[in-house]
Motif scaffolding. Sequence first.
Motif, short mmCIF file in Angstrom:
data_model
loop_
_atom_site.label_atom_id
_atom_site.label_comp_id
_atom_site.label_asym_id
_atom_site.label_seq_id
_atom_site.Cartn_x
_atom_site.Cartn_y
_atom_site.Cartn_z
N LEU A 275 60.51 26.67 61.69
CA LEU A 275 60.07 26.13 62.99
C LEU A 275 59.74 26.43 63.84
CD1 LEU A 275 62.24 22.84 63.39
CD2 LEU A 275 60.40 23.25 61.53
N GLY A 276 60.37 28.00 64.84
CA GLY A 276 59.60 28.48 65.40
C GLY A 276 58.33 29.18 64.73
N LEU A 277 58.38 29.87 63.34
CA LEU A 277 57.08 30.41 63.14
C LEU A 277 55.69 29.65 63.14
CD1 LEU A 277 58.83 33.34 60.76
CD2 LEU A 277 57.79 33.72 62.25
N ILE A 278 56.42 28.26 62.45
CA ILE A 278 55.33 27.49 62.19
C ILE A 278 54.57 27.11 64.27
CG2 ILE A 278 54.90 25.16 61.73
CD1 ILE A 278 56.99 24.96 59.78
N VAL A 279 55.31 26.63 65.02
CA VAL A 279 54.70 26.31 66.07
C VAL A 279 53.81 28.00 66.78
CG1 VAL A 279 55.59 26.19 68.51
CG2 VAL A 279 56.44 25.09 66.78
N ALA A 280 54.32 28.93 66.59
CA ALA A 280 54.00 30.07 66.78
C ALA A 280 52.49 30.22 66.43
CB ALA A 280 55.59 31.50 66.60
N ALA A 281 52.72 30.57 64.72
CA ALA A 281 51.84 30.47 64.41
C ALA A 281 50.16 29.72 65.01
CB ALA A 281 51.66 29.37 62.55
N PHE A 282 50.38 28.21 64.81
CA PHE A 282 48.99 27.26 65.11
C PHE A 282 49.07 27.31 66.27
CE2 PHE A 282 50.57 25.63 61.14
CZ PHE A 282 49.07 25.70 61.06
N GLN A 283 50.09 28.05 67.63
CA GLN A 283 49.89 28.00 68.97
C GLN A 283 48.66 29.14 69.49
OE1 GLN A 283 53.29 28.55 70.75
NE2 GLN A 283 53.33 26.11 71.58
N GLN A 284 48.38 30.16 67.67
CA GLN A 284 47.94 31.47 68.39
C GLN A 284 46.56 31.18 67.23
OE1 GLN A 284 49.43 34.22 69.19
NE2 GLN A 284 47.74 35.79 68.41
N THR A 285 46.81 29.93 66.75
CA THR A 285 45.27 29.41 65.79
C THR A 285 44.90 27.66 66.58
OG1 THR A 285 46.59 29.06 63.93
CG2 THR A 285 45.95 31.08 64.21
N PHE A 286 45.63 27.23 66.70
CA PHE A 286 45.02 25.87 66.20
C PHE A 286 45.81 25.19 67.80
CE2 PHE A 286 42.81 26.92 62.70
CZ PHE A 286 41.91 27.10 62.71
N SER A 287 45.86 25.81 69.07
CA SER A 287 47.35 25.29 69.67
C SER A 287 47.66 24.09 69.71
CB SER A 287 47.23 25.71 70.99
OG SER A 287 46.02 24.84 71.46
N GLN A 288 46.74 22.96 69.81
CA GLN A 288 46.76 21.59 69.67
C GLN A 288 47.84 20.77 68.57
OE1 GLN A 288 44.17 23.15 69.63
NE2 GLN A 288 42.18 21.62 68.25
N TRP A 289 47.69 21.59 67.46
CA TRP A 289 48.16 21.24 66.25
C TRP A 289 49.80 22.47 66.21
CZ3 TRP A 289 45.94 17.53 62.63
CH2 TRP A 289 44.85 17.48 63.15
N ALA A 290 50.19 22.57 66.96
CA ALA A 290 51.16 23.53 66.91
C ALA A 290 52.50 22.31 66.36
CB ALA A 290 51.51 24.23 68.02
N PHE A 291 52.33 21.21 67.03
CA PHE A 291 53.68 20.67 66.96
C PHE A 291 53.93 18.83 66.21
CE2 PHE A 291 54.66 22.55 71.39
CZ PHE A 291 56.06 22.59 70.78
N ILE A 292 51.90 18.84 65.65
CA ILE A 292 51.91 18.15 65.03
C ILE A 292 52.62 18.59 63.67
CG2 ILE A 292 50.22 17.03 63.60
CD1 ILE A 292 48.53 16.36 66.36
N MET A 293 51.97 20.13 63.08
CA MET A 293 52.62 20.74 61.73
C MET A 293 53.98 20.95 61.92
SD MET A 293 49.70 20.88 60.21
CE MET A 293 50.04 21.79 59.22
N MET A 294 54.05 21.10 62.79
CA MET A 294 56.71 21.31 62.80
C MET A 294 56.59 19.72 62.11
SD MET A 294 58.89 22.33 66.25
CE MET A 294 58.74 20.66 66.80
N TYR A 295 55.84 18.94 62.93
CA TYR A 295 56.96 18.05 62.22
C TYR A 295 56.64 17.02 61.03
CZ TYR A 295 56.72 16.49 67.83
OH TYR A 295 57.30 16.49 69.00
N LEU A 296 54.82 18.04 60.27
CA LEU A 296 54.61 17.40 59.02
C LEU A 296 55.67 18.13 58.69
CD1 LEU A 296 52.77 16.67 57.37
CD2 LEU A 296 51.31 18.53 57.59
N PHE A 297 55.66 19.37 58.84
CA PHE A 297 56.61 19.79 57.96
C PHE A 297 57.97 19.49 57.13
CE2 PHE A 297 60.12 23.26 57.12
CZ PHE A 297 59.70 24.03 56.19
#
Length: 317
Positions: A275-297
């Motif tokens: 989950l940390g890697l997912i959040v970090a990956a999207f915060q680096q690229t599409f920050s507004q999607w970071a936690f949304i993608m974590m919930y999706l995963f």
Amino acid sequence: MSLLSQAVTILLNGLQQGAIFALLGIGLTIILGTMRFLNLAHGALYLVGAYVGMFVVRETTLTNGVLQSLGITNYGVGLGFLAALILVPVIGVIVGAVMERFVAEPFYDRAETDQLLVTFGLALIIEEFIKQVVGGNTFQPIPPQTIFGIQMSGPVTLPIVGSFPRWRLYLVLLASIVIVLTFLIIERTDFGLVVQAGTRDSEMVRLLGIPINRSYTLVFAVGASLAAFAGLVGASIQTISPQIGTQQALIPAFLTIVVGGAGSVVGAIAGGMVLGLIVAAFQQTFSQWAFIMMYLFVALVLVFKPEGLFGSVEVGE
């Protein structure tokens, strides 16, 4: 920034965020797995760790709250981060032991909804108490300057990445040491064997004559101490406010054990890192999607492997 540099930066940030998630997840999973107790006050323990850490580390000016209204404008003793590393886990143990005795124990045989309500109520009380006493303002992070004479602040130059905050590297190292020590305690000690057995069949442990109830207080205290320690290291890189217990701790902690599997320490570590890697990956690229993608995963894990990556179907039945 090159693609390789960006990937390594994401990895480092993910390890740092994942280490905090793992600390929270381990504490929650040993409580949930061993005691079958749903502790929604786990995020409040993170909150306590952050504010106690801020109190120990530095002196902060207050602009509202009960203390400020009484003429106390400064909060904290300024003993430094090393003192906080010692005091915060100890206070976490004390708070956890008190919670187990006076909050958890009377509800062991009650319905899960009762456990949820009482612990959620306790979390709200702690959050509101902190908000009223020291105010609801947001405080700046409390990164250390030095520990044992070793420089912790400022940037460090790394291959590929270039400049990177020095303390974030030490944070990963420090959290990893605590995680490894906790894993060894669970896997290599008699106490850990009782915890593992209790996560699978606590009734059988009792029938074998092992006084598992005596271990409950210690289990709760260890879980609380890990949450408080996570609050301290989280407060060293993130802003501090009364809302962080829910936003930055409780939800990620439960998501971590959903991914890793309830009752599995290895699962909590793996789930936190993923989950940390997912959040970090999207915060680096599409920050507004970071936690949304974590919930999706997490949703995908629930669909395809509901017992978690390292959990077993029997756990929680």
